[in-house]
Design a protein around this motif. Sequence first.
Motif, PDB file in Angstrom:
ATOM      1  N   LEU A  38       0.831  -1.204   0.000  1.00 60.19           N
ATOM      2  CA  LEU A  38       0.000   0.000   0.000  1.00 60.19           C
ATOM      3  C   LEU A  38       0.863   1.250   0.000  1.00 60.19           C
ATOM      4  CD1 LEU A  38      -2.867   1.172   0.081  1.00 60.19           C
ATOM      5  CD2 LEU A  38      -2.797   0.960   2.581  1.00 60.19           C
ATOM      6  N   ARG A  39       1.945   1.234   0.759  1.00 57.39           N
ATOM      7  CA  ARG A  39       2.878   2.374   0.760  1.00 57.39           C
ATOM      8  C   ARG A  39       3.511   2.547  -0.628  1.00 57.39           C
ATOM      9  NH1 ARG A  39       4.026   6.383   3.533  1.00 57.39           N
ATOM     10  NH2 ARG A  39       6.182   5.968   3.992  1.00 57.39           N
ATOM     11  N   LEU A  40       3.881   1.455  -1.257  1.00 58.86           N
ATOM     12  CA  LEU A  40       4.461   1.544  -2.605  1.00 58.86           C
ATOM     13  C   LEU A  40       3.436   2.064  -3.603  1.00 58.86           C
ATOM     14  CD1 LEU A  40       6.618  -1.708  -2.725  1.00 58.86           C
ATOM     15  CD2 LEU A  40       7.454   0.658  -2.699  1.00 58.86           C
ATOM     16  N   ALA A  41       2.183   1.698  -3.427  1.00 54.94           N
ATOM     17  CA  ALA A  41       1.125   2.198  -4.317  1.00 54.94           C
ATOM     18  C   ALA A  41       1.003   3.712  -4.208  1.00 54.94           C
ATOM     19  CB  ALA A  41      -0.208   1.538  -3.978  1.00 54.94           C
ATOM     20  N   ASP A  42       1.353   4.247  -3.057  1.00 60.39           N
ATOM     21  CA  ASP A  42       1.250   5.684  -2.813  1.00 60.39           C
ATOM     22  C   ASP A  42       2.474   6.445  -3.329  1.00 60.39           C
ATOM     23  OD1 ASP A  42      -0.308   7.834  -1.775  1.00 60.39           O
ATOM     24  OD2 ASP A  42       1.055   7.946  -0.047  1.00 60.39           O
ATOM     25  N   GLN A  43       3.418   5.727  -3.921  1.00 62.37           N
ATOM     26  CA  GLN A  43       4.631   6.328  -4.470  1.00 62.37           C
ATOM     27  C   GLN A  43       4.643   6.069  -5.974  1.00 62.37           C
ATOM     28  OE1 GLN A  43       7.724   4.437  -2.178  1.00 62.37           O
ATOM     29  NE2 GLN A  43       6.794   5.068  -0.263  1.00 62.37           N
ATOM     30  N   PRO A  44       4.075   7.005  -6.736  1.00 62.94           N
ATOM     31  CA  PRO A  44       3.922   6.792  -8.180  1.00 62.94           C
ATOM     32  C   PRO A  44       5.233   6.394  -8.861  1.00 62.94           C
ATOM     33  CG  PRO A  44       2.816   8.800  -7.498  1.00 62.94           C
ATOM     34  CD  PRO A  44       3.613   8.321  -6.319  1.00 62.94           C
ATOM     35  N   ASP A  45       5.077   5.515  -9.816  1.00 66.14           N
ATOM     36  CA  ASP A  45       6.230   4.980 -10.543  1.00 66.14           C
ATOM     37  C   ASP A  45       5.704   4.476 -11.878  1.00 66.14           C
ATOM     38  OD1 ASP A  45       8.192   2.692 -11.296  1.00 66.14           O
ATOM     39  OD2 ASP A  45       9.198   3.672  -9.614  1.00 66.14           O
ATOM     40  N   GLU A  46       6.561   4.404 -12.864  1.00 60.83           N
ATOM     41  CA  GLU A  46       6.108   3.918 -14.174  1.00 60.83           C
ATOM     42  C   GLU A  46       5.912   2.404 -14.197  1.00 60.83           C
ATOM     43  OE1 GLU A  46      10.577   3.977 -14.201  1.00 60.83           O
ATOM     44  OE2 GLU A  46       9.115   5.553 -13.812  1.00 60.83           O
TER      45      GLU A  46
END
Length: 131
Positions: A38-46
């Motif tokens: 969930l934290r990674l989902a909140d950190q936009p990335d391609e």
Amino acid sequence: MTIPFGPQLVGQTEKTLGALLRRALADTGLSEPQWVALRLADQPDEDPLRARVADLARFDDADEIVTALEERGLVAGDAPTTAGRTMLKSVLARSAELSGPIWDDVEDADAAARALTLVLDRARTALRDSA
């Protein structure tokens, strides 16, 4: 007692901080891997969320983790939903209560960050090279 910088210190620190995180996650229904995703989902990335969870968090079951978040309505389209952002805010606030003071006034925090980043980069390289 000062533990020399190395695997024992990093491991004990990670385990202790993990225990605090599990307390912050109590009553949310989220596992630690789901929280990380969930934290990674909140950190936009391609890259797609599943790929980031597998690569950055090193979870072999990234598909199942992300699917569970999607089924709970916390993630959609590789990003947190409104419910996901609410969950993030709540857990981050609880985590700050539990562990925030730990980070206050740490001397040489920049040096520690550089050292741990170097260790992380080298560990990722070792994983890639040993595959």
